[in-house]
Design a protein around this motif. Structure first.
Motif, PDB file in Angstrom:
ATOM      1  N   ARG A  30      48.271  44.945  38.454  1.00 13.55           N
ATOM      2  CA  ARG A  30      48.509  43.508  38.426  1.00 13.55           C
ATOM      3  C   ARG A  30      48.206  43.003  37.020  1.00 13.55           C
ATOM      4  O   ARG A  30      47.548  43.671  36.234  1.00 13.55           O
ATOM      5  CB  ARG A  30      47.656  42.758  39.445  1.00 13.55           C
ATOM      6  CG  ARG A  30      46.172  42.723  39.149  1.00 13.55           C
ATOM      7  CD  ARG A  30      45.419  41.954  40.243  1.00 13.55           C
ATOM      8  NE  ARG A  30      43.994  41.928  39.987  1.00 13.55           N
ATOM      9  CZ  ARG A  30      43.381  40.970  39.299  1.00 13.55           C
ATOM     10  NH1 ARG A  30      44.087  39.959  38.803  1.00 13.55           N
ATOM     11  NH2 ARG A  30      42.071  41.007  39.118  1.00 13.55           N
ATOM     12  N   ARG A  53      47.061  33.713  36.122  1.00 17.02           N
ATOM     13  CA  ARG A  53      47.789  34.210  37.284  1.00 17.02           C
ATOM     14  C   ARG A  53      47.989  33.086  38.322  1.00 17.02           C
ATOM     15  O   ARG A  53      48.974  33.074  39.055  1.00 17.02           O
ATOM     16  CB  ARG A  53      47.028  35.372  37.910  1.00 17.02           C
ATOM     17  CG  ARG A  53      47.777  36.082  39.009  1.00 17.02           C
ATOM     18  CD  ARG A  53      47.078  37.362  39.433  1.00 17.02           C
ATOM     19  NE  ARG A  53      47.789  38.005  40.518  1.00 17.02           N
ATOM     20  CZ  ARG A  53      48.854  38.784  40.342  1.00 17.02           C
ATOM     21  NH1 ARG A  53      49.303  39.026  39.119  1.00 17.02           N
ATOM     22  NH2 ARG A  53      49.458  39.320  41.382  1.00 17.02           N
ATOM     23  N   ASN A  73      54.588  36.151  38.755  1.00 14.23           N
ATOM     24  CA  ASN A  73      53.659  37.253  39.019  1.00 14.23           C
ATOM     25  C   ASN A  73      54.357  38.453  39.655  1.00 14.23           C
ATOM     26  O   ASN A  73      54.045  39.599  39.347  1.00 14.23           O
ATOM     27  CB  ASN A  73      52.537  36.772  39.941  1.00 14.23           C
ATOM     28  CG  ASN A  73      51.629  35.766  39.278  1.00 14.23           C
ATOM     29  OD1 ASN A  73      51.454  35.782  38.062  1.00 14.23           O
ATOM     30  ND2 ASN A  73      51.055  34.873  40.072  1.00 14.23           N
ATOM     31  N   ALA A  74      55.306  38.196  40.534  1.00 16.61           N
ATOM     32  CA  ALA A  74      55.987  39.294  41.221  1.00 16.61           C
ATOM     33  C   ALA A  74      56.846  40.116  40.265  1.00 16.61           C
ATOM     34  O   ALA A  74      56.962  41.335  40.407  1.00 16.61           O
ATOM     35  CB  ALA A  74      56.846  38.734  42.350  1.00 16.61           C
ATOM     36  N   ASN A  76      56.369  40.167  36.926  1.00 19.76           N
ATOM     37  CA  ASN A  76      55.610  40.484  35.702  1.00 19.76           C
ATOM     38  C   ASN A  76      56.321  39.976  34.453  1.00 19.76           C
ATOM     39  O   ASN A  76      56.490  40.703  33.468  1.00 19.76           O
ATOM     40  CB  ASN A  76      55.357  41.998  35.582  1.00 19.76           C
ATOM     41  CG  ASN A  76      54.408  42.508  36.636  1.00 19.76           C
ATOM     42  OD1 ASN A  76      53.517  41.786  37.083  1.00 19.76           O
ATOM     43  ND2 ASN A  76      54.573  43.754  37.033  1.00 19.76           N
ATOM     44  N   TYR A 100      45.862  45.142  34.402  1.00 18.73           N
ATOM     45  CA  TYR A 100      45.058  46.072  35.191  1.00 18.73           C
ATOM     46  C   TYR A 100      46.003  47.185  35.627  1.00 18.73           C
ATOM     47  O   TYR A 100      47.016  46.919  36.278  1.00 18.73           O
ATOM     48  CB  TYR A 100      44.476  45.376  36.416  1.00 18.73           C
ATOM     49  CG  TYR A 100      43.523  44.243  36.096  1.00 18.73           C
ATOM     50  CD1 TYR A 100      44.000  42.994  35.733  1.00 18.73           C
ATOM     51  CD2 TYR A 100      42.148  44.436  36.159  1.00 18.73           C
ATOM     52  CE1 TYR A 100      43.137  41.955  35.442  1.00 18.73           C
ATOM     53  CE2 TYR A 100      41.274  43.401  35.873  1.00 18.73           C
ATOM     54  CZ  TYR A 100      41.779  42.160  35.508  1.00 18.73           C
ATOM     55  OH  TYR A 100      40.917  41.137  35.220  1.00 18.73           O
ATOM     56  N   TYR A 102      47.075  51.235  37.176  1.00 18.70           N
ATOM     57  CA  TYR A 102      46.856  52.025  38.390  1.00 18.70           C
ATOM     58  C   TYR A 102      45.691  52.992  38.274  1.00 18.70           C
ATOM     59  O   TYR A 102      45.223  53.533  39.268  1.00 18.70           O
ATOM     60  CB  TYR A 102      48.115  52.806  38.737  1.00 18.70           C
ATOM     61  CG  TYR A 102      49.208  51.969  39.352  1.00 18.70           C
ATOM     62  CD1 TYR A 102      50.483  51.956  38.798  1.00 18.70           C
ATOM     63  CD2 TYR A 102      48.964  51.203  40.485  1.00 18.70           C
ATOM     64  CE1 TYR A 102      51.495  51.199  39.368  1.00 18.70           C
ATOM     65  CE2 TYR A 102      49.967  50.436  41.051  1.00 18.70           C
ATOM     66  CZ  TYR A 102      51.229  50.436  40.496  1.00 18.70           C
ATOM     67  OH  TYR A 102      52.229  49.683  41.064  1.00 18.70           O
TER      68      TYR A 102
END
Length: 120
Positions: A30, A53, A73-74, A76, A100, A102
């Motif tokens: 995210r 965000r 946000n979805a 990016n 952030y 994975y």
């Protein structure tokens, strides 16, 4: 790895408008804050606008009322609508994102920059 790709720069006359876009891709869990910075020749890089965000925006005094930042946000992505452009807005504009990933890490990423020139 994470990449930020900007688009939308160019040459515009004073009083004109441009829209910058930035898309982040890669190993993104995210994204927190996203923003736009600029650097004019011989000057330090400065914050133009940022957005959290949750959608809270912050602007440099020099662009308030003329520029609008928006984010998705979805997807990016972050955009910067620039109106009433002035010669003093001429600079290379950089997209920035607090990512952030994975792998449990958090890093600050930059795009390659896009040139905005305001001139008659």
């Amino acid at each position: 790895q994470v990449q930020l790709v900007e688009s939308g720069g160019g040459l515009v006359q004073p009083g004109g408008s441009l829209r910058l876009s930035c898309a982040a891709s890669g190993a993104i869990l995210r994204i927190g804050d996203m923003g736009w910075y600029r650097q004019a020749p011989g000057k330090q890089r400065e914050l133009v606008a940022s957005i959290t965000r949750s959608g809270r925006a912050n602007y440099a005094d020099s662009v308030k009322g003329r520029f609008t930042i928006s984010g998705d946000n979805a997807a990016n992505t972050v955009n910067l609508q620039m109106n009433s452009l002035e010669p003093e807005d001429t600079a290379v504009y950089y997209c920035n994102a607090d990512v952030y990933n994975y792998y449990g890490g958090r890093d600050d990423y930059w795009g390659q920059g896009t040139q905005v020139t305001v001139s008659s």
